[in-house]
Design a protein around this motif. Structure first.
Motif, mmCIF file in Angstrom:
data_model
loop_
_atom_site.group_PDB
_atom_site.id
_atom_site.type_symbol
_atom_site.label_atom_id
_atom_site.label_comp_id
_atom_site.label_asym_id
_atom_site.label_seq_id
_atom_site.Cartn_x
_atom_site.Cartn_y
_atom_site.Cartn_z
ATOM 1 N N ALA A 196 -7.211 10.063 6.521
ATOM 2 C CA ALA A 196 -6.352 9.809 7.405
ATOM 3 C C ALA A 196 -5.303 8.528 7.403
ATOM 4 N N ASP A 197 -6.305 7.486 6.966
ATOM 5 C CA ASP A 197 -5.510 6.318 6.599
ATOM 6 C C ASP A 197 -4.543 6.135 5.604
ATOM 7 N N LEU A 198 -4.951 6.919 4.623
ATOM 8 C CA LEU A 198 -4.131 7.151 3.371
ATOM 9 C C LEU A 198 -2.817 8.098 3.669
ATOM 10 N N LEU A 199 -2.947 8.627 4.704
ATOM 11 C CA LEU A 199 -1.356 9.323 4.917
ATOM 12 C C LEU A 199 -0.366 8.258 5.212
ATOM 13 N N ASN A 200 -0.851 7.279 6.150
ATOM 14 C CA ASN A 200 0.136 6.405 6.563
ATOM 15 C C ASN A 200 0.230 5.217 5.470
ATOM 16 N N GLN A 201 -0.688 4.726 4.608
ATOM 17 C CA GLN A 201 -0.909 3.703 3.658
ATOM 18 C C GLN A 201 -1.577 4.167 2.495
ATOM 19 N N PRO A 202 -0.741 4.559 1.463
ATOM 20 C CA PRO A 202 -1.237 5.203 0.463
ATOM 21 C C PRO A 202 -2.123 3.958 -0.327
ATOM 22 N N ALA A 203 -3.300 4.308 -1.035
ATOM 23 C CA ALA A 203 -4.003 3.402 -1.863
ATOM 24 C C ALA A 203 -3.361 2.796 -2.885
ATOM 25 N N GLN A 204 -3.658 1.552 -3.195
ATOM 26 C CA GLN A 204 -2.900 0.751 -4.236
ATOM 27 C C GLN A 204 -3.757 0.729 -5.482
ATOM 28 N N ARG A 205 -4.776 1.491 -5.390
ATOM 29 C CA ARG A 205 -5.706 1.294 -6.431
ATOM 30 C C ARG A 205 -6.256 2.807 -6.988
ATOM 31 N N GLN A 206 -6.765 2.831 -7.930
ATOM 32 C CA GLN A 206 -7.594 4.326 -8.609
ATOM 33 C C GLN A 206 -9.131 4.213 -8.199
ATOM 34 N N PRO A 207 -9.486 5.346 -7.790
ATOM 35 C CA PRO A 207 -10.977 5.367 -7.480
ATOM 36 C C PRO A 207 -11.746 5.251 -8.784
#
Length: 176
Positions: A98-109
């Motif tokens: 849900a947080d990724l909807l507003n702030q995309p991740a800056q890293r790869q998992p």
């Protein structure tokens, strides 16, 4: 002199035998296992996979019960605990996504199959071993360890209710 040495050694051994294992190490292992869930959620988001994977959950539970029985724990009570961990893990993943909807991740998992799953299996086995050691010395988890659990099991996406459910399931675990 030999008599005093034996007396000293026996005193040391009796003191170490009376010392109870610290639950903080177990709680840290539980927290570490849950710390992988943001990577799991990100991996699943990047690969358009659903968070809930019932067939994978069944595999995880089966392996957790096998590990528990091997460690000398009651498989049914451990299954309930791992089901609670799975519920907490999914909650973490949903909240993180849900947080990724507003702030995309800056890293790869980290890689799910090569890194995360092997680590989760190892940590699950460690949890079972550490639970058995603690229960052998203390008999059960009680309300007195709850404060330590709350302090040690940390994840920004884990709610107070999630922690309470985990601890309640943990407190029900029995030795075979």
């Amino acid at each position: 002199m030999f008599k005093y040495l034996i007396l000293l050694l026996s005193s040391l051994f009796s003191l170490s035998a009376m010392a109870s294992p610290d639950p903080a190490a177990l709680f840290q292992t539980i927290s570490q296992r849950l710390s992988y869930m943001e990577d799991v959620g990100l991996y699943k988001a990047n690969h358009h996979l659903p968070i809930e994977d019932i067939s994978r959950e069944e595999v995880v539970l089966k392996k957790a019960v096998q590990s528990a029985r091997k460690a000398g724990l009651n498989g049914n009570t451990v299954a309930a605990f791992f089901q609670s961990q799975i519920a907490a893990a999914k909650a973490i993943q949903y909240r993180y996504r849900a947080d990724l909807l507003n702030q995309p991740a800056q890293r790869q998992p980290r890689d799910l199959k090569k890194v995360i799953r092997p680590a989760l299996i190892q940590l699950g086995n460690s949890i079972n071993t550490e639970m058995k050691q603690y229960l052998d010395q203390n008999g059960s988890f009680t309300d007195k360890e709850w404060a330590e659990f709350q302090k040690t099991v940390t994840n920004p996406y884990l709610s107070a209710a999630d922690k309470k459910a985990l601890y309640q399931a943990l407190s029900q675990i029995k030795i075979n």
